[in-house]
Design a protein around this motif. Structure first.
Motif, short mmCIF file in Angstrom:
data_model
loop_
_atom_site.label_atom_id
_atom_site.label_comp_id
_atom_site.label_asym_id
_atom_site.label_seq_id
_atom_site.Cartn_x
_atom_site.Cartn_y
_atom_site.Cartn_z
N THR A 5 0.92 -1.13 0.05
CA THR A 5 -0.17 -0.05 0.15
C THR A 5 0.63 1.41 0.11
OG1 THR A 5 -0.01 0.44 2.41
CG2 THR A 5 -1.70 -1.46 1.30
N ILE A 6 0.31 2.39 -0.36
CA ILE A 6 1.20 3.73 -0.05
C ILE A 6 1.73 3.82 1.21
CG2 ILE A 6 -0.84 5.13 0.11
CD1 ILE A 6 0.45 7.10 -1.82
N THR A 7 0.95 3.44 2.19
CA THR A 7 1.26 3.72 3.53
C THR A 7 2.53 2.75 4.01
OG1 THR A 7 -0.84 4.24 4.19
CG2 THR A 7 0.69 3.77 6.05
N GLU A 8 2.46 1.63 3.32
CA GLU A 8 3.57 0.81 3.59
C GLU A 8 4.71 1.23 3.01
OE1 GLU A 8 1.08 -3.50 4.19
OE2 GLU A 8 1.80 -2.78 2.23
N LEU A 9 4.76 1.58 1.64
CA LEU A 9 6.02 2.03 1.19
C LEU A 9 6.31 3.22 1.90
CD1 LEU A 9 5.23 1.46 -2.68
CD2 LEU A 9 6.68 0.22 -1.18
N ALA A 10 5.59 4.14 2.06
CA ALA A 10 5.96 5.55 2.67
C ALA A 10 6.85 5.32 3.95
CB ALA A 10 4.85 6.25 2.92
N GLU A 11 6.21 4.37 4.70
CA GLU A 11 6.99 3.74 6.00
C GLU A 11 8.29 3.30 6.01
OE1 GLU A 11 3.99 1.70 8.36
OE2 GLU A 11 2.88 3.35 8.67
N GLU A 12 8.26 2.37 4.82
CA GLU A 12 9.48 1.68 4.69
C GLU A 12 10.71 2.53 3.92
OE1 GLU A 12 11.34 -1.66 1.31
OE2 GLU A 12 9.14 -1.47 1.78
N LYS A 32 -1.50 -0.03 -9.42
CA LYS A 32 -2.72 -0.59 -9.81
C LYS A 32 -3.80 -0.03 -8.89
CE LYS A 32 -0.80 -4.91 -11.02
NZ LYS A 32 -1.01 -6.49 -10.95
N ARG A 33 -4.89 0.10 -9.45
CA ARG A 33 -6.07 0.81 -8.45
C ARG A 33 -7.18 -0.54 -8.26
NH1 ARG A 33 -5.70 6.30 -7.31
NH2 ARG A 33 -4.42 7.17 -8.64
N GLU A 34 -7.39 -0.35 -7.02
CA GLU A 34 -8.45 -1.55 -6.68
C GLU A 34 -9.51 -0.63 -5.58
OE1 GLU A 34 -6.33 -4.54 -4.50
OE2 GLU A 34 -5.62 -5.46 -6.20
N GLY A 35 -10.60 -1.54 -5.32
CA GLY A 35 -11.64 -0.99 -4.67
C GLY A 35 -12.67 -0.11 -5.21
N ALA A 36 -13.56 0.28 -4.60
CA ALA A 36 -14.61 1.20 -5.21
C ALA A 36 -14.03 2.35 -5.78
CB ALA A 36 -15.54 1.50 -3.97
N GLY A 37 -14.12 2.34 -7.13
CA GLY A 37 -13.74 3.54 -7.76
C GLY A 37 -12.37 3.80 -8.13
N GLY A 38 -11.70 2.53 -8.00
CA GLY A 38 -10.14 2.58 -8.01
C GLY A 38 -9.58 3.50 -7.08
N ARG A 39 -10.13 3.51 -5.69
CA ARG A 39 -9.68 4.76 -4.79
C ARG A 39 -8.12 4.16 -4.10
NH1 ARG A 39 -13.45 7.76 -1.22
NH2 ARG A 39 -11.62 7.50 -0.07
N ASN A 40 -8.09 2.53 -3.98
CA ASN A 40 -7.03 2.11 -3.23
C ASN A 40 -5.83 1.96 -4.27
OD1 ASN A 40 -8.54 2.25 -1.09
ND2 ASN A 40 -9.24 0.21 -1.43
N ARG A 41 -4.71 2.59 -3.88
CA ARG A 41 -3.44 2.17 -4.75
C ARG A 41 -2.66 0.99 -4.30
NH1 ARG A 41 -3.76 7.81 -4.37
NH2 ARG A 41 -2.85 8.90 -6.05
N VAL A 42 -2.29 0.11 -5.29
CA VAL A 42 -1.81 -1.26 -5.06
C VAL A 42 -0.46 -1.10 -5.70
CG1 VAL A 42 -1.83 -3.67 -5.04
CG2 VAL A 42 -4.03 -2.46 -4.44
N TYR A 43 0.57 -1.32 -5.04
CA TYR A 43 2.03 -1.31 -5.56
C TYR A 43 2.63 -2.57 -5.61
CZ TYR A 43 1.48 3.54 -4.83
OH TYR A 43 1.11 4.97 -4.70
N PRO A 44 2.66 -3.15 -7.01
CA PRO A 44 3.38 -4.53 -7.12
C PRO A 44 5.14 -4.45 -6.68
CG PRO A 44 2.46 -4.12 -9.18
CD PRO A 44 2.19 -2.63 -8.24
N ALA A 45 5.49 -5.41 -6.64
CA ALA A 45 7.09 -5.45 -6.47
C ALA A 45 7.89 -4.40 -7.54
CB ALA A 45 7.76 -6.87 -6.21
N ARG A 46 7.31 -4.59 -8.70
CA ARG A 46 8.16 -3.80 -9.73
C ARG A 46 7.97 -2.38 -9.38
NH1 ARG A 46 5.92 -0.90 -13.61
NH2 ARG A 46 7.09 -0.42 -15.43
N GLU A 47 7.00 -1.68 -8.78
CA GLU A 47 6.78 -0.37 -8.47
C GLU A 47 7.52 -0.01 -7.20
OE1 GLU A 47 5.06 1.75 -10.51
OE2 GLU A 47 5.02 0.24 -11.86
N ARG A 48 7.77 -0.86 -6.43
CA ARG A 48 8.71 -0.85 -5.18
C ARG A 48 9.89 -0.42 -5.50
NH1 ARG A 48 12.05 -3.43 -2.50
NH2 ARG A 48 12.32 -3.01 -0.40
N THR A 49 10.51 -1.44 -6.52
CA THR A 49 11.65 -1.30 -6.98
C THR A 49 12.04 0.09 -7.79
OG1 THR A 49 12.02 -3.77 -7.15
CG2 THR A 49 13.60 -2.42 -8.55
#
Length: 144
Positions: A5-12, A32-49
């Motif tokens: 999540t964006i929070t996990e990456l921000a903290e890391e 990637k966007r998930e949830g109602a209306g694509g509100r939640n950002r989801v970062y795969p390992a590639r985006e973390r890198t």
């Protein structure tokens, strides 16, 4: 494959979620966007890198444009001569820029040292009149 999540990456990486969104706005990250209306950002390992490489590039003084170009270069097949030549060119330009900055810093430091020496000399020769009653302005030299 793990996601973040964006929070996990921000903290890391000890940055703000706003900084991560800034990198998204500049096309460096694309979650990637998930949830109602694509509100939640989801970062795969590639985006973390990509974020990790972005932050490393920032520490090294690269611009966002240079960072994006370098990261995007590795999206195509690896270890090609064109990629390596391009990377060498970016590194050469960055080295030249840093060497110019170092020269400027050395000149500035030399000027500061000269001013410090002059101040110490003026204080040591005892010819500076002390301020009277909190008067502002430059110290005045005593008459010789």
């Amino acid at each position: 494959m793990p996601t973040y999540t964006i929070t996990e990456l921000a903290e890391e990486f000890e940055i703000t979620p706003r900084a991560i969104r800034f990198y998204e706005d500049h096309g460096i990250l694309n979650p990637k966007r998930e949830g109602a209306g694509g509100r939640n950002r989801v970062y795969p390992a590639r985006e973390r890198t990509r974020l990790k490489l972005t932050l490393r590039g920032k520490r090294l003084g690269f611009t966002l444009s240079e960072i994006k170009d370098l990261i995007d270069m590795y999206e195509s097949p690896k270890d090609t001569e064109v990629q390596l030549q391009s990377f060498l060119g970016v590194l050469r330009q960055h080295r030249e820029k840093l060497e110019r900055q170092r020269e400027d810093l050395e000149l500035t430091l030399a000027e500061i040292a000269a001013h410090e020496d002059e101040c110490r000399r003026l204080l040591a020769d005892g010819r500076i009149e002390p301020k009277k009653n909190g008067a502002a302005g430059k110290p005045r030299r005593k008459a010789a």
